[in-house]
Design an enzyme around this catalytic site. Sequence first.
Site, PDB file in Angstrom:
ATOM      1  N   SER A   1      36.299  18.649   1.156  1.00  0.00           N
ATOM      2  CA  SER A   1      36.455  17.007   2.063  1.00  0.00           C
ATOM      3  C   SER A   1      37.118  16.396   0.199  1.00  0.00           C
ATOM      4  O   SER A   1      36.807  15.707  -0.570  1.00  0.00           O
ATOM      5  CB  SER A   1      34.751  16.771   1.762  1.00  0.00           C
ATOM      6  OG  SER A   1      35.156  15.048   2.791  1.00  0.00           O
TER       7      SER A   1
ATOM      8  N   TYR B   1      25.938  16.197   1.220  1.00  0.00           N
ATOM      9  CA  TYR B   1      27.217  17.251   1.850  1.00  0.00           C
ATOM     10  C   TYR B   1      28.605  17.244   0.192  1.00  0.00           C
ATOM     11  O   TYR B   1      28.910  17.729   0.071  1.00  0.00           O
ATOM     12  CB  TYR B   1      27.771  15.834   2.720  1.00  0.00           C
ATOM     13  CG  TYR B   1      29.289  16.194   2.947  1.00  0.00           C
ATOM     14  CD1 TYR B   1      29.428  16.742   3.804  1.00  0.00           C
ATOM     15  CD2 TYR B   1      30.141  15.556   3.316  1.00  0.00           C
ATOM     16  CE1 TYR B   1      30.563  17.182   4.850  1.00  0.00           C
ATOM     17  CE2 TYR B   1      31.357  16.083   2.623  1.00  0.00           C
ATOM     18  CZ  TYR B   1      31.607  17.419   4.898  1.00  0.00           C
ATOM     19  OH  TYR B   1      33.426  16.751   5.028  1.00  0.00           O
TER      20      TYR B   1
HETATM   21  N1  LIG Z   1      36.921  15.058  10.271  1.00  0.00           N
HETATM   22  C1  LIG Z   1      36.863  14.450   9.159  1.00  0.00           C
HETATM   23  O1  LIG Z   1      37.918  14.061   8.891  1.00  0.00           O
HETATM   24  C2  LIG Z   1      36.837  15.522   7.800  1.00  0.00           C
HETATM   25  C3  LIG Z   1      37.085  15.582   6.755  1.00  0.00           C
HETATM   26  C4  LIG Z   1      37.423  15.763   5.612  1.00  0.00           C
HETATM   27  C5  LIG Z   1      36.036  16.797   6.000  1.00  0.00           C
HETATM   28  N2  LIG Z   1      36.221  17.342   6.697  1.00  0.00           N
HETATM   29  C6  LIG Z   1      35.704  18.539   6.904  1.00  0.00           C
HETATM   30  O2  LIG Z   1      36.682  19.315   7.869  1.00  0.00           O
HETATM   31  C7  LIG Z   1      36.152  21.055   8.614  1.00  0.00           C
HETATM   32  C8  LIG Z   1      35.560  20.389  10.083  1.00  0.00           C
HETATM   33  O3  LIG Z   1      35.054  19.307   9.930  1.00  0.00           O
HETATM   34  P1  LIG Z   1      35.206  18.115  11.522  1.00  0.00           P
HETATM   35  O4  LIG Z   1      35.076  16.657  11.823  1.00  0.00           O
HETATM   36  O5  LIG Z   1      35.897  19.433  12.983  1.00  0.00           O
HETATM   37  O6  LIG Z   1      33.791  18.698  11.924  1.00  0.00           O
HETATM   38  P2  LIG Z   1      32.654  18.779  13.856  1.00  0.00           P
HETATM   39  O7  LIG Z   1      31.418  19.203  13.135  1.00  0.00           O
HETATM   40  O8  LIG Z   1      33.602  18.517  14.612  1.00  0.00           O
HETATM   41  O9  LIG Z   1      32.944  20.908  13.282  1.00  0.00           O
HETATM   42  C9  LIG Z   1      32.612  22.055  13.180  1.00  0.00           C
HETATM   43  C10 LIG Z   1      32.420  22.882  13.356  1.00  0.00           C
HETATM   44  O10 LIG Z   1      31.518  23.582  12.289  1.00  0.00           O
HETATM   45  C11 LIG Z   1      30.592  23.987  13.456  1.00  0.00           C
HETATM   46  N3  LIG Z   1      29.644  25.346  12.553  1.00  0.00           N
HETATM   47  C12 LIG Z   1      29.120  24.000  12.182  1.00  0.00           C
HETATM   48  N4  LIG Z   1      27.807  25.310  11.344  1.00  0.00           N
HETATM   49  C13 LIG Z   1      28.622  26.674  11.634  1.00  0.00           C
HETATM   50  C14 LIG Z   1      28.101  27.569  11.237  1.00  0.00           C
HETATM   51  N5  LIG Z   1      26.932  27.636  10.426  1.00  0.00           N
HETATM   52  N6  LIG Z   1      28.686  28.564  11.620  1.00  0.00           N
HETATM   53  C15 LIG Z   1      29.740  28.992  11.622  1.00  0.00           C
HETATM   54  N7  LIG Z   1      30.048  27.452  12.559  1.00  0.00           N
HETATM   55  C16 LIG Z   1      29.881  26.181  12.268  1.00  0.00           C
HETATM   56  C17 LIG Z   1      30.334  23.868  14.561  1.00  0.00           C
HETATM   57  O11 LIG Z   1      29.964  23.839  15.843  1.00  0.00           O
HETATM   58  C18 LIG Z   1      32.058  22.956  14.641  1.00  0.00           C
HETATM   59  O12 LIG Z   1      32.298  23.671  15.485  1.00  0.00           O
HETATM   60  C19 LIG Z   1      33.893  20.431   7.761  1.00  0.00           C
HETATM   61  O13 LIG Z   1      34.198  21.653   6.659  1.00  0.00           O
HETATM   62  C20 LIG Z   1      34.671  19.005   7.403  1.00  0.00           C
HETATM   63  O14 LIG Z   1      32.915  18.754   6.122  1.00  0.00           O
HETATM   64  C21 LIG Z   1      36.500  16.610   7.954  1.00  0.00           C
END
Ligand SMILES: NC(=O)c1ccc[n+]([C@@H]2O[C@H](COP(=O)([O-])OP(=O)(O)OC[C@H]3O[C@@H](n4cnc5c(N)ncnc54)[C@H](O)[C@@H]3O)[C@@H](O)[C@H]2O)c1
Length: 254
Positions: A142, A156
């Site tokens: 991130s 986080y």
């Molecule tokens: N969306 C953004 O803007 C953004 C920005 C920076 C980083 N990220 C990172 O990208 C990744 C995905 O983010 P997103 O926005 O799609 O989030 P999201 O919450 O939409 O998706 C996360 C997924 O991970 C799954 N998950 C959670 N805990 C779990 C576990 N213990 N075992 C297996 N699966 C699990 C959830 O069920 C979900 O499907 C994350 O690591 C997040 O930190 C996202």
Amino acid sequence: MSEFADKVVIVTGAARGLGRVTALAFAGEGARVVISDIDRAGGEETLEMVRQAGAQGLFLPTDVRVESEVEEMVAKTVESYGRLDCAVNNAGVVRFAPIDEETGESFDLHVDTNLRGVFHCMKHEIRQMKKNGGGAIVNQSSVTGSLTGNPTESLYAASKGGVDGLTKSVALEVAKHGISVNAIAACGIDAPGDVFHQWMEREGISAEEAGKMFPIGRLGQADELTAAVLFLCSEKARFILGHLLVIDGGWIAR
Ligand SMILES: NC(=O)c1ccc[n+]([C@@H]2O[C@H](COP(=O)([O-])OP(=O)(O)OC[C@H]3O[C@@H](n4cnc5c(N)ncnc54)[C@H](O)[C@@H]3O)[C@@H](O)[C@H]2O)c1
């Protein structure tokens, strides 16, 4: 023909958001896609979308916090498809609270999912990739972590900063085995269901308004994220190791 045709790819956290668009991008290239998540309904839905895209796939319900489940995820992938070429360790959680209201439970949730989960995944993916003679791993980090902090996201940030350190060190260990390990730091990607979308919905902010917060003046498209993931997994990127690639419309450069 795409270099990913018939390649075997695991995407964790692929039931929605960035994981789902990543799984679909590999499916579009003809890869065999293993969708992994704790969310069974969302995982099955992504699998259906992968199949509709004409690709082969599997859904393996997996909690990345539990090492035995991750070991089984890799074992079942190999049982079904014979190998593992690429992995995108994307599963993650975020909860918001000021530090003096945070709890040990929240600390464990962030660290166990975002950091320990990536450790479990890399350990078992790399064991298999060494047997294959190579592979590529992309960890979903991130912009909040080793690059910037953010109020109410301290736990986080701590977990993602850990992912950045883990990525660099593991990349150095496995380079000689033909395995590349890198990470992505995304922000402001327009992917339905992702945490950025959830934030816009909560705050009642439109995509157009949210886009104005970024130097580029708009949100990123899902394929602007997945193009980078595919590139880092490609043969062309094999000289790139331990890198944290920022995809954020200029957010960090400000
Ligand atoms: N969306 C953004 O803007 C953004 C920005 C920076 C980083 N990220 C990172 O990208 C990744 C995905 O983010 P997103 O926005 O799609 O989030 P999201 O919450 O939409 O998706 C996360 C997924 O991970 C799954 N998950 C959670 N805990 C779990 C576990 N213990 N075992 C297996 N699966 C699990 C959830 O069920 C979900 O499907 C994350 O690591 C997040 O930190 C996202």
